[in-house]
Design an enzyme around this catalytic site. Structure first.
Site, short mmCIF file in Angstrom:
data_model
loop_
_atom_site.label_atom_id
_atom_site.label_comp_id
_atom_site.label_asym_id
_atom_site.label_seq_id
_atom_site.Cartn_x
_atom_site.Cartn_y
_atom_site.Cartn_z
N GLU A 19 0.85 -1.19 0.00
CA GLU A 19 0.00 0.00 0.00
C GLU A 19 0.89 1.25 0.00
O GLU A 19 1.85 1.32 0.75
CB GLU A 19 -0.89 -0.02 1.24
CG GLU A 19 -1.84 1.14 1.34
CD GLU A 19 -2.68 1.29 0.08
OE1 GLU A 19 -3.48 0.40 -0.22
OE2 GLU A 19 -2.52 2.32 -0.61
N ARG B 20 -0.99 7.89 1.34
CA ARG B 20 -0.52 8.86 2.33
C ARG B 20 -1.68 9.18 3.25
O ARG B 20 -2.76 9.49 2.76
CB ARG B 20 -0.08 10.16 1.65
CG ARG B 20 1.13 10.03 0.78
CD ARG B 20 1.26 11.21 -0.16
NE ARG B 20 0.16 11.24 -1.13
CZ ARG B 20 -0.01 12.19 -2.03
NH1 ARG B 20 0.81 13.21 -2.10
NH2 ARG B 20 -1.03 12.13 -2.88
N CYS C 193 5.24 5.03 9.34
CA CYS C 193 5.90 4.24 8.29
C CYS C 193 7.37 4.55 8.04
O CYS C 193 8.18 3.62 7.94
CB CYS C 193 5.13 4.41 6.99
SG CYS C 193 3.49 3.68 7.08
N LYS D 112 1.93 15.04 10.71
CA LYS D 112 1.78 15.96 9.58
C LYS D 112 0.36 16.48 9.61
O LYS D 112 -0.51 15.91 10.29
CB LYS D 112 2.09 15.27 8.25
CG LYS D 112 1.11 14.18 7.88
CD LYS D 112 1.38 13.68 6.48
CE LYS D 112 0.36 12.66 6.06
NZ LYS D 112 0.56 12.16 4.72
N1 LIG Z 1 -0.70 4.16 7.84
C1 LIG Z 1 -0.16 4.36 6.65
O1 LIG Z 1 -0.05 5.47 6.15
C2 LIG Z 1 0.37 3.18 5.86
C3 LIG Z 1 0.65 3.36 4.50
C4 LIG Z 1 1.11 2.26 3.78
C5 LIG Z 1 1.33 1.05 4.42
N2 LIG Z 1 1.08 0.92 5.75
C6 LIG Z 1 1.29 -0.38 6.38
O2 LIG Z 1 0.02 -1.02 6.48
C7 LIG Z 1 -0.07 -1.78 7.69
C8 LIG Z 1 -1.24 -1.31 8.55
O3 LIG Z 1 -1.03 0.03 8.89
P1 LIG Z 1 -2.17 0.89 9.61
O4 LIG Z 1 -1.61 2.26 9.77
O5 LIG Z 1 -3.45 0.72 8.89
O6 LIG Z 1 -2.23 0.14 11.04
P2 LIG Z 1 -3.32 0.32 12.19
O7 LIG Z 1 -2.64 -0.11 13.42
O8 LIG Z 1 -3.97 1.66 12.08
O9 LIG Z 1 -4.44 -0.76 11.81
C9 LIG Z 1 -4.29 -2.13 11.96
C10 LIG Z 1 -5.64 -2.68 12.43
O10 LIG Z 1 -5.60 -4.09 12.36
C11 LIG Z 1 -6.36 -4.60 13.47
N3 LIG Z 1 -5.97 -6.00 13.63
C12 LIG Z 1 -4.77 -6.52 13.94
N4 LIG Z 1 -4.79 -7.84 13.93
C13 LIG Z 1 -6.06 -8.21 13.61
C14 LIG Z 1 -6.71 -9.46 13.44
N5 LIG Z 1 -6.07 -10.61 13.58
N6 LIG Z 1 -8.03 -9.44 13.12
C15 LIG Z 1 -8.70 -8.28 12.96
N7 LIG Z 1 -8.12 -7.07 13.12
C16 LIG Z 1 -6.82 -7.04 13.42
C17 LIG Z 1 -5.98 -3.68 14.60
O11 LIG Z 1 -6.92 -3.73 15.66
C18 LIG Z 1 -5.98 -2.33 13.88
O12 LIG Z 1 -7.24 -1.70 13.93
C19 LIG Z 1 1.31 -1.63 8.37
O13 LIG Z 1 2.14 -2.68 7.94
C20 LIG Z 1 1.82 -0.32 7.80
O14 LIG Z 1 3.23 -0.27 7.79
C21 LIG Z 1 0.58 1.96 6.49
#
Ligand SMILES: NC(=O)c1ccc[n+]([C@@H]2O[C@H](COP(=O)([O-])OP(=O)(O)OC[C@H]3O[C@@H](n4cnc5c(N)ncnc54)[C@H](O)[C@@H]3O)[C@@H](O)[C@H]2O)c1
Length: 458
Positions: A162, A165, A270, A330
């Site tokens: 993914e 931003r 990230c 940000k």
């Molecule tokens: N936030 C960003 O801007 C972004 C951008 C690109 C990639 N990523 C990547 O994407 C991934 C997720 O990031 P995020 O910011 O969305 O994380 P986040 O912590 O906001 O969301 C993860 C969600 O997954 C849920 N979860 C975890 N295990 C679970 C399970 N077994 N069953 C159901 N729900 C479960 C958690 O409760 C949480 O709500 C990470 O690897 C991150 O590096 C994030």
């Protein structure tokens, strides 16, 4: 007038595991494209908000998509994996991969989710890893899924990193620079690719390359910010203006102006995590990554020097009242994970300063006792003020009111949002990074001048 969304080849049943920034955005946007999406979230608070049709995260435009998707019956939420996986053709893993102290990401959430999905599958399923992971992770998840899947169920794990931003996640989903699909067999790649409209730019490759594309992209973005901060530091010493220098550099199309911004350093969930992950992966394999390491080192320096400068200006900070405006990493998000602003607050507290804060959206629980309802109340009685997030709201602050509220006059505008002229008229001393008061020839220039004069006069 709305431009109609492009359509994928066909509507597909999808399961999304994890309703965070990535999962919820993907779920709501896939539903808007016409797919039928069941989203699993195990955090009770997040889930109950979602079931009421509320977004648990601040992301512009997401609430409308959530509402529309739920109304249309194409988007639903549950905590039960066995209600979401059967019948789905593709399951996206969008769970957290937080950093560990050694730089490697903690893949426990991912492994648990992969196991749960495989165990709940009742038919063949493509499992797409959207979480950011080191190269080789999809293969590990494949082994784990093969183990957990019931008899006759075939799981094919693919990578679909993914690139959204935060604060622009919905727009980024619908207007991607590229969609990357990493699969080690043609059929899996095609199933995953077919979920996206065919007009969108797509790169198909093997799983490890796909995983590394994400790490390398974030490392390059981090590098640009650290480079900008390094040049801004040099500007302060040679008496140049970082804003002009970086604008001039960024106008070169080979370089580009995006992310060439100086300030308190990069943050968010990230960049630091992914650069550290890339470095840790390389280290484990005996490869050197000095450029990536330098991005992290410069970032630590950029964060630290905000408080160092304050100390130079005010003396020891113990007992001084400092207001910090902006806590999100940000503008446009409530995310404070690895936020430079929070690092600044923590360092100020460690130095014994009395800190008050304000952020228009981010209200982090651990700092709740420091938060004020508006910027002027945060500034009240402050010896100095730090602007740490470039919220547009902060650019609109009235310098005269700020000056009247503060007891001192130092304003460290680390993100350059205040109008320095208006602030100076209000009696504020605005300190901008990448800008110095050096107007004499500095030592580096003296010898060449002497040589030139000697040669001219000889
Ligand atoms: N936030 C960003 O801007 C972004 C951008 C690109 C990639 N990523 C990547 O994407 C991934 C997720 O990031 P995020 O910011 O969305 O994380 P986040 O912590 O906001 O969301 C993860 C969600 O997954 C849920 N979860 C975890 N295990 C679970 C399970 N077994 N069953 C159901 N729900 C479960 C958690 O409760 C949480 O709500 C990470 O690897 C991150 O590096 C994030």
């Amino acid at each position: 007038m709305h431009t109609p969304l492009p359509a994928p080849e066909r509507a597909t049943d999808i399961c999304v595991v994890g309703a965070g920034y990535v999962g919820l955005t993907a779920a709501a946007c896939f539903a808007a494209l016409g797919h039928r999406v069941r989203c699993v979230e195990h955090d009770e608070r997040r889930l109950s908000q979602l079931l009421r049709g509320e977004t648990p995260i601040y992301e512009p435009g997401l609430d409308v998509l959530l509402h529309d998707g739920m109304q249309a019956g194409r988007l639903s939420f549950t905590s039960m994996i066995e209600d979401a996986v059967p019948g789905a053709e593709v399951a996206f893993l969008c769970v957290g991969t937080p950093p560990r102290a050694d730089g490697h990401p903690d893949l426990r959430q991912l492994a648990a989710a992969a196991g749960e999905v495989a165990a709940a599958a009742t038919g063949d399923l493509v499992v797409a890893v959207k979480s950011t992971v080191p190269p080789g992770t999809c293969e590990a998840m494949q082994l784990l899924s093969d183990d957990a899947a019931g008899p006759g169920v075939r799981i094919s794990v693919a990578s679909n990193p993914e690139f959204l931003r935060e604060s622009q996640a919905v727009g980024d989903f619908f207007h991607p620079d590229r969609v990357v699909v990493g699969a080690d067999d043609e059929a899996t790649g095609s199933t995953l690719a077919s979920l996206y409209p065919s007009e969108w730019p797509m790169l198909r490759c093997d799983r490890r390359s796909s995983e590394l594309i994400k790490y390398a992209s974030n490392t390059f973005l981090a590098l640009k910010i650290s480079f900008a901060n390094e040049i801004a530091g040099l500007c302060e010493h040679v008496g140049a203006e970082a804003v002009s220098v970086l604008a001039g550099v960024g106008m070169d199309q080979r370089i580009g102006s995006s992310f060439l911004a100086h300030g308190p350093g990069f943050g968010g969930s990230c960049l630091t995590k992914d650069v550290s992950g890339l470095v840790a992966t390389a280290d484990a394999l005996g490869c050197t990554t000095p450029v990536a390491r330098a991005a992290l080192d410069v970032n630590a320096w950029a964060r630290g020097r905000v408080v160092d400068k304050l100390t130079t200006l005010l003396g020891p900070l113990a007992g001084k009242r400092i207001a910090v405006l902006g806590l999100a990493f940000k503008p446009g998000t409530d995310d404070v994970r690895d936020s430079p602003a929070v690092t600044i607050v923590e360092r100020l507290l460690a130095e014994g300063a009395e800190v008050s804060t304000f952020d228009p959206v981010a209200k982090p629980e651990p700092l709740r006792h420091l938060q004020q309802p508006d910027a002027y109340r945060a500034a009240s009685g402050a010896d100095a003020l730090v602007i740490a997030t470039a919220w547009p709201e902060l650019a609109l602050l009235d310098p005269a009111r700020l000056g009247a509220a503060m007891s001192g006059c130092v304003v460290m505008d680390t993100v350059g949002v205040l109008d320095p002229g208006a602030a100076a008229i209000a009696g504020l001393e605005v300190i901008l990074p990448g800008r110095s008061t050096v107007d004499t020839f500095h030592p580096v220039m003296v010898p060449p001048l002497e040589w030139a004069l000697d040669a001219a006069l000889a």
